[in-house]
Design a protein around this motif. Structure first.
Motif, PDB file in Angstrom:
ATOM      1  N   GLU A 108       0.845  -1.274   0.350  1.00 23.80           N
ATOM      2  CA  GLU A 108       0.492  -0.122  -0.025  1.00 23.80           C
ATOM      3  C   GLU A 108       1.299   1.481  -0.040  1.00 23.80           C
ATOM      4  N   ALA A 109       1.856   0.934   0.826  1.00 25.07           N
ATOM      5  CA  ALA A 109       2.754   2.706   0.734  1.00 25.07           C
ATOM      6  C   ALA A 109       3.290   2.987  -0.318  1.00 25.07           C
ATOM      7  N   ASN A 110       4.156   1.302  -0.854  1.00 23.51           N
ATOM      8  CA  ASN A 110       4.741   0.768  -2.328  1.00 23.51           C
ATOM      9  C   ASN A 110       3.494   2.172  -3.670  1.00 23.51           C
ATOM     10  N   ARG A 111       2.408   1.447  -3.786  1.00 23.30           N
ATOM     11  CA  ARG A 111       1.489   2.106  -4.387  1.00 23.30           C
ATOM     12  C   ARG A 111       1.219   3.987  -4.285  1.00 23.30           C
ATOM     13  N   GLN A 112       1.396   4.170  -2.543  1.00 24.75           N
ATOM     14  CA  GLN A 112       1.002   5.784  -2.779  1.00 24.75           C
ATOM     15  C   GLN A 112       2.210   6.684  -3.185  1.00 24.75           C
ATOM     16  N   ARG A 113       3.346   5.588  -2.702  1.00 20.66           N
ATOM     17  CA  ARG A 113       4.352   6.246  -3.621  1.00 20.66           C
ATOM     18  C   ARG A 113       4.454   6.674  -5.365  1.00 20.66           C
ATOM     19  N   LEU A 114       4.037   5.288  -5.245  1.00 21.36           N
ATOM     20  CA  LEU A 114       4.079   5.725  -7.210  1.00 21.36           C
ATOM     21  C   LEU A 114       2.754   5.926  -7.700  1.00 21.36           C
ATOM     22  N   HIS A 115       1.564   6.211  -6.567  1.00 23.57           N
ATOM     23  CA  HIS A 115       0.896   7.124  -7.103  1.00 23.57           C
ATOM     24  C   HIS A 115       1.789   8.527  -7.432  1.00 23.57           C
ATOM     25  N   VAL A 116       1.818   8.900  -5.851  1.00 20.85           N
ATOM     26  CA  VAL A 116       2.361  10.198  -5.866  1.00 20.85           C
ATOM     27  C   VAL A 116       3.794  10.021  -7.373  1.00 20.85           C
ATOM     28  N   THR A 117       5.157   9.850  -7.763  1.00 21.33           N
ATOM     29  CA  THR A 117       5.989   9.922  -8.841  1.00 21.33           C
ATOM     30  C   THR A 117       4.977  10.182  -9.634  1.00 21.33           C
ATOM     31  N   ARG A 118       4.056   9.100 -10.274  1.00 17.82           N
ATOM     32  CA  ARG A 118       2.997   9.201 -11.230  1.00 17.82           C
ATOM     33  C   ARG A 118       2.841  10.488 -11.340  1.00 17.82           C
ATOM     34  N   ALA A 119       2.401  11.223 -10.430  1.00 14.83           N
ATOM     35  CA  ALA A 119       1.575  12.686 -10.865  1.00 14.83           C
ATOM     36  C   ALA A 119       2.573  13.763 -10.925  1.00 14.83           C
ATOM     37  N   TYR A 172      15.728  22.480 -14.775  1.00 11.04           N
ATOM     38  CA  TYR A 172      15.520  21.673 -13.406  1.00 11.04           C
ATOM     39  C   TYR A 172      14.028  21.305 -14.115  1.00 11.04           C
ATOM     40  N   LEU A 173      13.401  21.784 -14.181  1.00 15.91           N
ATOM     41  CA  LEU A 173      12.464  20.413 -14.600  1.00 15.91           C
ATOM     42  C   LEU A 173      12.983  19.066 -15.081  1.00 15.91           C
ATOM     43  N   GLN A 174      13.604  19.722 -16.619  1.00 11.02           N
ATOM     44  CA  GLN A 174      13.977  18.223 -17.180  1.00 11.02           C
ATOM     45  C   GLN A 174      15.031  17.290 -16.125  1.00 11.02           C
ATOM     46  N   ASN A 175      15.623  18.379 -15.202  1.00 10.75           N
ATOM     47  CA  ASN A 175      16.625  17.323 -14.490  1.00 10.75           C
ATOM     48  C   ASN A 175      15.603  16.372 -13.311  1.00 10.75           C
ATOM     49  N   GLN A 176      14.135  17.001 -13.245  1.00  9.74           N
ATOM     50  CA  GLN A 176      12.825  16.312 -12.033  1.00  9.74           C
ATOM     51  C   GLN A 176      12.473  15.487 -12.434  1.00  9.74           C
ATOM     52  N   LEU A 177      12.615  15.736 -13.657  1.00 10.89           N
ATOM     53  CA  LEU A 177      11.669  14.719 -14.461  1.00 10.89           C
ATOM     54  C   LEU A 177      12.878  13.556 -14.810  1.00 10.89           C
ATOM     55  N   THR A 178      14.242  14.010 -15.239  1.00 10.84           N
ATOM     56  CA  THR A 178      14.655  12.434 -15.193  1.00 10.84           C
ATOM     57  C   THR A 178      14.982  12.065 -14.276  1.00 10.84           C
ATOM     58  N   THR A 179      15.357  12.346 -12.904  1.00  5.84           N
ATOM     59  CA  THR A 179      15.478  11.777 -11.885  1.00  5.84           C
ATOM     60  C   THR A 179      13.863  11.035 -10.688  1.00  5.84           C
ATOM     61  N   PHE A 180      12.738  11.083 -11.521  1.00  6.43           N
ATOM     62  CA  PHE A 180      11.675  10.890 -10.776  1.00  6.43           C
ATOM     63  C   PHE A 180      11.295   9.329 -11.927  1.00  6.43           C
ATOM     64  N   ILE A 188       6.146  13.310 -12.407  1.00  7.12           N
ATOM     65  CA  ILE A 188       6.281  13.433 -13.269  1.00  7.12           C
ATOM     66  C   ILE A 188       4.941  13.905 -14.355  1.00  7.12           C
ATOM     67  N   THR A 189       3.757  13.709 -14.715  1.00  2.58           N
ATOM     68  CA  THR A 189       3.024  14.165 -14.803  1.00  2.58           C
ATOM     69  C   THR A 189       2.817  15.599 -15.578  1.00  2.58           C
ATOM     70  N   TYR A 190       2.988  16.296 -13.643  1.00  2.00           N
ATOM     71  CA  TYR A 190       3.255  17.963 -13.619  1.00  2.00           C
ATOM     72  C   TYR A 190       4.572  18.386 -14.223  1.00  2.00           C
ATOM     73  N   LEU A 191       5.290  17.455 -13.990  1.00  2.00           N
ATOM     74  CA  LEU A 191       6.806  17.790 -14.513  1.00  2.00           C
ATOM     75  C   LEU A 191       5.887  17.896 -16.283  1.00  2.00           C
ATOM     76  N   LEU A 237       6.878  21.910 -18.627  1.00  2.00           N
ATOM     77  CA  LEU A 237       7.661  21.885 -19.613  1.00  2.00           C
ATOM     78  C   LEU A 237       6.997  21.965 -20.615  1.00  2.00           C
ATOM     79  N   ASN A 238       6.335  21.533 -21.284  1.00  2.00           N
ATOM     80  CA  ASN A 238       5.582  21.337 -22.262  1.00  2.00           C
ATOM     81  C   ASN A 238       4.669  23.349 -21.794  1.00  2.00           C
ATOM     82  N   ARG A 239       4.905  23.643 -21.418  1.00  2.00           N
ATOM     83  CA  ARG A 239       4.387  25.027 -21.640  1.00  2.00           C
ATOM     84  C   ARG A 239       5.598  26.024 -20.945  1.00  2.00           C
ATOM     85  N   LEU A 240       6.787  25.241 -20.867  1.00  2.00           N
ATOM     86  CA  LEU A 240       8.110  26.771 -20.538  1.00  2.00           C
ATOM     87  C   LEU A 240       8.657  26.771 -21.515  1.00  2.00           C
ATOM     88  N   PRO A 241       9.593  27.412 -23.155  1.00  2.00           N
ATOM     89  CA  PRO A 241      10.131  27.029 -23.901  1.00  2.00           C
ATOM     90  C   PRO A 241      10.934  26.568 -23.520  1.00  2.00           C
TER      91      PRO A 241
END
Length: 468
Positions: free
Chosen positions: A229-240, A330-338, A242-245, A249-253
């Motif tokens: 359950e904890a891993n599913r929560q972390r996976l859900h947060v990580t996917r969220a 920065y966002l790309q690095n964060q995305l690469t990390t996630f 990544i989607t946000y990043l 990234l799509n909005r920024l030049p």
């Protein structure tokens, strides 16, 4: 013709009338009875009183034996009746006669009647409401009288003691052998059952191992479920994240202006310098002599052209420096990390799912096996306990039999052998039991009187009939 009524005085008169005949009948019958009784052989009887000693009751009596014991007053009446009947058997009588011969009473044995007659003469009576048996036998003077009767009765009692002691020893020996055999057999069964129980415990465990195993499986399953359950929560947060990043990234030049530099336009400067030179040359040519107007017009045309170009050419140039945006980087690095974190969470979820399924299968198997194994184990334990109780009872019975066997070997103060005590031995008595002269004379007198009266009545009756 009406019948005449008879009165009591008529009978009294009849008695007086035939008194001689009646007295003669009485005396005649008495005389005959006296002569016969005096000529009858005298019979002497001897009796022995024995006590049937019951064995001490065991602590564990069955309900049937207890009921029979209460109804019979604590005495086995069936056994007493069997003993009393046994005295009059041919085997007992033959054994007693043989023992008398071995004891030196050959002359007495020679006078005894045949065994068939002795069987009818021997009487063994059980006294009601007591443990006593009275043995008696009547013998005539020709058969040895009181002496042989006493010898035979005492010998029968003694033989019964010896026979009972032998029977008891044999019975106790057989019982001990049977109990020892049963004990060995049950001990072998217990040993085999224990081996099977140990084998079953080694293969399937016991409550001492099932409880920790089940507890460990339940705790492990709960822990795996919580981690999943904890891993599913972390996976859900990580996917969220990544989607946000990706959305950011799509909005920024990707590129952004870093710096801007303004400098004179070299073309404009060149043209300005050229214009300056042409103007200087025109001025010089204007002042110079010999220059005609056509040459000046050429210079003016050049100057006009250059001025026109200068107006179209900006005097300065602006240089802009562009590069990758730091926010985008920065966002790309964060995305690469996630991304690797997401992969690790997905792999961990798959591994935890497999582990959870395996634990569920193992837990279901354990939960399915434990009740059946517990039932089998309980049945085996109960079986061993029952055999232990049985062997304890056998040991008690064996100990009781050994005690009885030891008691049978111990000498007693009283004349008690084989559970039979001779209370009163038979002794020769000179008083004959038959013929009983007094009783015979009384019966003869009554019979003579009845005969005389009957004769008188018949005589009177026939006389009256003849007269009529």
């Amino acid at each position: 013709m009406p019948q005449q009524e008879e009165h009591l005085r008529d009978y009294l008169q009849l008695t007086r009338k035939h008194g001689f005949r009646i007295c003669l009948s009485v005396l005649l019958v008495l005389g005959i009875a006296l002569i016969v009784s005096l000529r009858l052989p005298k019979t002497y009887a001897a009796s022995t009183l024995i006590l049937f000693v019951q064995p001490s009751p065991t602590p564990s009596l069955s309900s049937t034996n207890l009921f029979q014991n209460v109804l019979s007053g604590g005495v086995d009446r069936r056994e007493m009746e069997t003993i009393s009947k046994r005295f009059s058997t041919a085997s007992m009588l033959n054994t007693a006669i043989e023992n008398l011969e071995d004891s030196g009473y050959t002359d007495a044995v020679s006078l005894l009647p045949p065994v068939g007659k002795l069987k009818q003469l021997v009487k063994a009576q059980v006294h009601p409401d007591s443990d006593y048996i009275n043995i008696s036998i009547p013998l005539t003077e020709e058969e040895g009288g009181e002496r042989n009767a006493a010898l035979l009765v005492n010998q029968l009692a003694k033989d019964m003691q010896i026979l009972r002691r032998g029977d008891e020893e044999t019975k106790l020996s057989k019982r001990m052998e049977f109990l020892e055999g049963e004990q060995q057999e049950i001990e072998a069964k217990i040993e085999k059952a224990l081996e099977e129980l140990l084998k079953f415990v080694r293969e399937n465990g016991s409550p001492e191992t099932w409880v920790p195993l089940l507890t460990n499986l339940l705790e492990h399953t709960t822990s795996v479920r919580e981690r999943l359950e904890a891993n599913r929560q972390r996976l859900h947060v990580t996917r969220a994240n990544i989607t946000y990043l990706q959305y950011q990234l799509n909005r920024l030049p990707e590129q952004t202006q870093l710096s801007e530099t303004t400098a004179p336009n070299p073309v404009w400067l060149f043209q300005q310098e050229k214009l300056f030179n042409l103007e200087s040359q025109r001025v010089a040519d204007t002042k110079q002599v010999g220059k005609n107007a056509s040459e000046l017009e050429g210079l003016n045309a050049q100057i006009a052209e250059i001025e026109k170009k200068n107006r179209d050419t900006p005097p300065t140039n602006t240089t802009t420096t562009s590069g990758t945006s730091s926010h985008y980087t920065y966002l790309q690095n964060q995305l690469t990390t996630f991304v690797p974190i997401l992969e690790s969470y997905e792999k961990a979820e798959e591994r935890l799912k497999q582990e959870h399924e395996a634990l569920k299968v193992e837990l279901a198997k354990v939960l399915e096996q434990i009740p059946e194994n517990h039932t089998i184990l309980t049945q085996r334990q109960v079986k061993i306990q029952e055999m232990n109780v049985l062997i304890e009872e056998i040991v008690k019975r064996s100990l009781e039999v050994k005690m009885l066997y030891a008691e049978s070997k111990m000498p007693t103060q009283r004349n008690q052998i084989g559970g039979i005590e001779i209370v009163d031995r038979a002794s020769p008595r000179k008083i004959p039991v038959s013929p009983q002269i007094k009783l015979i004379l009384v019966i003869a007198g009554i019979s003579g009187l009845i005969l005389g009266v009957t004769t008188a009545l018949f005589t009177e009756y026939f006389n009256k009939t003849a007269e009529n």
